[in-house]
Motif scaffolding. Sequence first.
Motif, PDB file in Angstrom:
ATOM      1  N   SER A  10       0.951   4.094  -3.015  1.00  0.00           N
ATOM      2  CA  SER A  10       0.581   5.489  -2.725  1.00  0.00           C
ATOM      3  C   SER A  10       1.695   6.411  -3.176  1.00  0.00           C
ATOM      4  O   SER A  10       1.456   7.443  -3.819  1.00  0.00           O
ATOM      5  CB  SER A  10       0.336   5.704  -1.235  1.00  0.00           C
ATOM      6  OG  SER A  10      -0.253   4.590  -0.663  1.00  0.00           O
ATOM      7  N   LEU A  11       2.924   6.027  -2.840  1.00  0.00           N
ATOM      8  CA  LEU A  11       4.064   6.858  -3.219  1.00  0.00           C
ATOM      9  C   LEU A  11       4.167   6.956  -4.744  1.00  0.00           C
ATOM     10  O   LEU A  11       4.396   8.036  -5.300  1.00  0.00           O
ATOM     11  CB  LEU A  11       5.338   6.251  -2.629  1.00  0.00           C
ATOM     12  CG  LEU A  11       6.575   7.144  -2.604  1.00  0.00           C
ATOM     13  CD1 LEU A  11       6.268   8.443  -1.887  1.00  0.00           C
ATOM     14  CD2 LEU A  11       7.720   6.421  -1.904  1.00  0.00           C
ATOM     15  N   LEU A  42       0.834  -1.207   0.000  1.00  0.00           N
ATOM     16  CA  LEU A  42       0.000   0.000   0.000  1.00  0.00           C
ATOM     17  C   LEU A  42       0.866   1.253   0.000  1.00  0.00           C
ATOM     18  O   LEU A  42       0.614   2.205  -0.749  1.00  0.00           O
ATOM     19  CB  LEU A  42      -0.950   0.002   1.200  1.00  0.00           C
ATOM     20  CG  LEU A  42      -2.019  -1.094   1.167  1.00  0.00           C
ATOM     21  CD1 LEU A  42      -2.934  -0.997   2.383  1.00  0.00           C
ATOM     22  CD2 LEU A  42      -2.831  -1.008  -0.118  1.00  0.00           C
ATOM     23  N   ALA A  43       1.926   1.248   0.823  1.00  0.00           N
ATOM     24  CA  ALA A  43       2.804   2.430   0.886  1.00  0.00           C
ATOM     25  C   ALA A  43       3.437   2.677  -0.463  1.00  0.00           C
ATOM     26  O   ALA A  43       3.504   3.816  -0.947  1.00  0.00           O
ATOM     27  CB  ALA A  43       3.885   2.216   1.943  1.00  0.00           C
ATOM     28  N   LEU A  81      -2.184   1.990 -11.090  1.00  0.00           N
ATOM     29  CA  LEU A  81      -1.728   1.565  -9.763  1.00  0.00           C
ATOM     30  C   LEU A  81      -2.088   0.114  -9.499  1.00  0.00           C
ATOM     31  O   LEU A  81      -1.348  -0.612  -8.825  1.00  0.00           O
ATOM     32  CB  LEU A  81      -2.339   2.461  -8.695  1.00  0.00           C
ATOM     33  CG  LEU A  81      -1.852   3.909  -8.755  1.00  0.00           C
ATOM     34  CD1 LEU A  81      -2.492   4.716  -7.650  1.00  0.00           C
ATOM     35  CD2 LEU A  81      -0.345   3.973  -8.635  1.00  0.00           C
ATOM     36  N   ALA A 112       1.734   6.764  -6.826  1.00  0.00           N
ATOM     37  CA  ALA A 112       0.687   7.668  -7.295  1.00  0.00           C
ATOM     38  C   ALA A 112       1.140   9.107  -7.203  1.00  0.00           C
ATOM     39  O   ALA A 112       0.967   9.901  -8.129  1.00  0.00           O
ATOM     40  CB  ALA A 112      -0.586   7.455  -6.489  1.00  0.00           C
ATOM     41  N   VAL A 113       1.756   9.460  -6.058  1.00  0.00           N
ATOM     42  CA  VAL A 113       2.195  10.836  -5.856  1.00  0.00           C
ATOM     43  C   VAL A 113       3.214  11.236  -6.920  1.00  0.00           C
ATOM     44  O   VAL A 113       3.190  12.342  -7.453  1.00  0.00           O
ATOM     45  CB  VAL A 113       2.801  10.990  -4.446  1.00  0.00           C
ATOM     46  CG1 VAL A 113       3.429  12.372  -4.295  1.00  0.00           C
ATOM     47  CG2 VAL A 113       1.741  10.760  -3.400  1.00  0.00           C
TER      48      VAL A 113
END
Lengths: 407, 284, 270
Positions: free
Chosen positions: A196-197, A192-193, A325, A199-200
Amino acid sequence: MSLRKLISIWLFVVSVVIAGMGFWAIATQAQIGYWTMAGSLLIISLTCYASGIHHYVTKKNRKSFLMLFYGSVVLTVAALSIYIPSVVDLRPWEIFARIPDHFFFSMFMVVIGVLSSYLSFRPFYDYKKEGAQYGAYYLLHISIFFTLLPLFIIIFNIITRGMGGITWEFLTEDIVRMGEDGGVYPAILGTLAMISLTAVIVLPLGVGTAIYLAEYARKGLAVRVIRTAVNILQGTPSIVHGLFGYAFFVLIVFNGQKSLLAGALTLAVLTLPIVTRSAEEALNAVPGDLRDASLALGATKWQTIKKVVLPPSLPGVLTGTVLGLGRAAGETAPIMFTAVYFSGAGTPSSLFRPIQALPYHLLSLYRLVGYRDVEGQAWATALLLLIIVLGINITAIMVREKYRQRF
Amino acid sequence: MVHMTFFGIATFSVLIIFFIFIFLFIEAYPAIEMFGTDLLSSEWNVSRNKFGIFPAIYGSVFVAIGALIVAVPLGIGAATYLSEIAPNRVRMVLKPLIELLAGIPSIVYGFIGAILLGRFLYDTFGMRGVNSFLAAMLILGMMALPIIISMADDAMKAVPKDLKDASLALGATKWQTTRKVTIPAAISGISSAVIMGMGRAIGETMAVMLILGSVMRTPVPFFNVFSTGNTLTALIAIQMGESHGIIINVLFTAGIMLFVIVAIMSIISDILQTRTTEKFEGKR
Amino acid sequence: MIRKLKELFKEEQSCQRIEMPIDKKMLVEDLDLWYGKTKALKNINIELEENKVTAIIGPSGCGKSTLLRCLNRMNDTIPSVRVEGKVWLDGYNIYDEVTDCVDIRRKVGMVFQKPNPFPFSIENNIYYGCQVNGIDVDKGGVVERSLKQAALWDEVKDRLDENALSLSGGQQQRLCIARALAIEPDVILMDEPCSALDPIATAKIEDLIDELKEYYTVIIVTHNMQQAARVSDYTAYMYLGELIEFGETTQIFENPQEENTERYITGRFG
């Protein structure tokens, strides 16, 4: 109903049943005997003769000779296959395989069954071109069926075999005894981390590229080059991304240390073309007159994009990103040299430390199957990974379908 | 000003392509310098310092061709069904399902393929182990299906409706129209789909690594689908974690080959696709 | 679903027949058509003369193209369309349950608004119709005959194997006409065949239509009233899905019976 149609329907039904039996026999490795197979083929070939003769007698249509010919072929196959030995051993030719006769028999049943059911449309439609049409449509239905069958087999197997392994401990504990016990908690958090990273990092790049391609670019060399680059990037194998991530991010940027950030950067490169393409598609879906209307009111190009083009295309842009993602969450090859350890990394705490991740966890467990008792855990991990990835995809697809018909 | 900012962002993709090539090349160079064309021989023996990757190249091509034999008829059939005969409601359900098929992670395919399909083939054909080209071809074919279907479907959907109407108005059935007008008109798009499917099959890593067994050998005889083997991707994935020194550089050479092969395929497929759009949009 | 199955197993029965009035090729009888829930054609009745040119005119959206497409059941390709009523061709109802719409389209050819040649060679474009209908003829002969009938032979006889898309717009449209003629239909429907063409190409097509009526019954939809006046023997005027007036072209243009028709003809519309 005419006899001609009755015979055709009988041929169709019998053939489908025989093909189904053959398929079932292959799947369950049931031992089809010679006489079962020969009997089935005999029924088919007799039906074909009946159809051909009846059709010729009643309508004098020479096209019905097709069925007589085909019936003879089936009969020949049935007769000749008595010479198939009980096991065809390929080892004398250094091929390590033995093909048992019942495999051939089941195969014949499938192939001839499908072929006969396909041909049965011809006499049904009186050898007109509709017969060819519906026969072909029948085959197309079969191909879509066999395309989707694996999806259901995979999902069914993973759910039934992985369900038992998903327990509270599995979801909340770290690996114990090389995965025989414990769970995947750090791997879930790690995955998950990482996405998310990713995506950013990827969102501004992808959307920026898409805005350039959709709004600013005119036809020219630069655009062609950029578009080709995006396409090449999309086709690039994920293992090459992994090598690149290792050579550039790990070795050069981070001094040989695997880390969460290196993995996320690699995944960002991987997802960039997916995000770009779907964002561009979403931007292109906004009608041109909206832009003209805004420009005609004296807004600048950038104001138009910000206020008029981006807001309605936002759902499309975001779903594209989410689909990317989803892909990133399931990838193993790009992160295995750049970010992950099998165990010992713990829950992610810093951008510059390695993590654990679900896909890599599954790979490591698979490698232990046979040496340690981890197959149950592996199925559970596969199920969890599938839930996460397909969950992401389904959400994205549903959102997209909802917003698709806006213009 | 804003224009230039976005142009800068957009050039990123181009930059990355260059970076990939350059950094792969930097890492590959020592091996190329040391072994030269020996890299293309078929002997891989770490203790004798022989690093011929021919078996992996052969394996990559072999497995991709096998995958296409599985995927092309099924994929084009399914795409024809979707674009030409599926009612709208069915299509709305099937399209997302096929996208889901593409969404299943390759490691899951690999796991399932090795455990279920591998064991199944092992039982049926009495092979030596669960790993084989046959299993890899079947699974890779399955994995190439979604991309072939969706691209071929797009290509057939792009054929203008008035062409189909013209054919129907001449007394052709719908199937004759599909076979003689739609498919020939969409042929470059369909070939581009097949090429992309092949690119996917060549570039696939995790599934093929688990299923094929990653044994550095060329199948004997060359069409032996029951043999184990290796591909460029699996070679890299397996060896990277376990090797050091010059082997790493050899692996990067394999990576460059892979990158170049697939990049060329992307470009060909791209050209074919623009040809299709130009045929129907540029002309009229 | 069940209806479909029943249709499948139904006995072959013979088609309804009627005696056609003399010199009439097609009769349209109480024809209604719905697009989903909107009624697009309302109770159309029309008699189409054999070996004559009939023009259908009317403001856009009046249903003239829709009516044309009913005459060879091309509307069947649109899923939401429902048709009620009868269309008789040579005494057979083309909307009869046992009639095969593929056979109808072989007898009633069609030329579309935009030239739509197949992306094949010129001769394969012409031969296509014979191929799909299993008509066993000499390819060269059919190609030459059709192209000559369509007044295109002299322009393309040296490059029959070139891609049809390399022709100019007017040539493409004449190729489409030739393609329709190749299977020797009885009736030719033309859906605004000149709307995408320049005046010179239009003139050629109009001359062609005049020659075609010797062998074929031609029905042409046009939004161009001068064209209708020039080429047609009979004219039908439609408005909002209804057939307002039908008669000889001279009568319609010089002495319309309905006020609506007169307003449209004289351009005082809306």
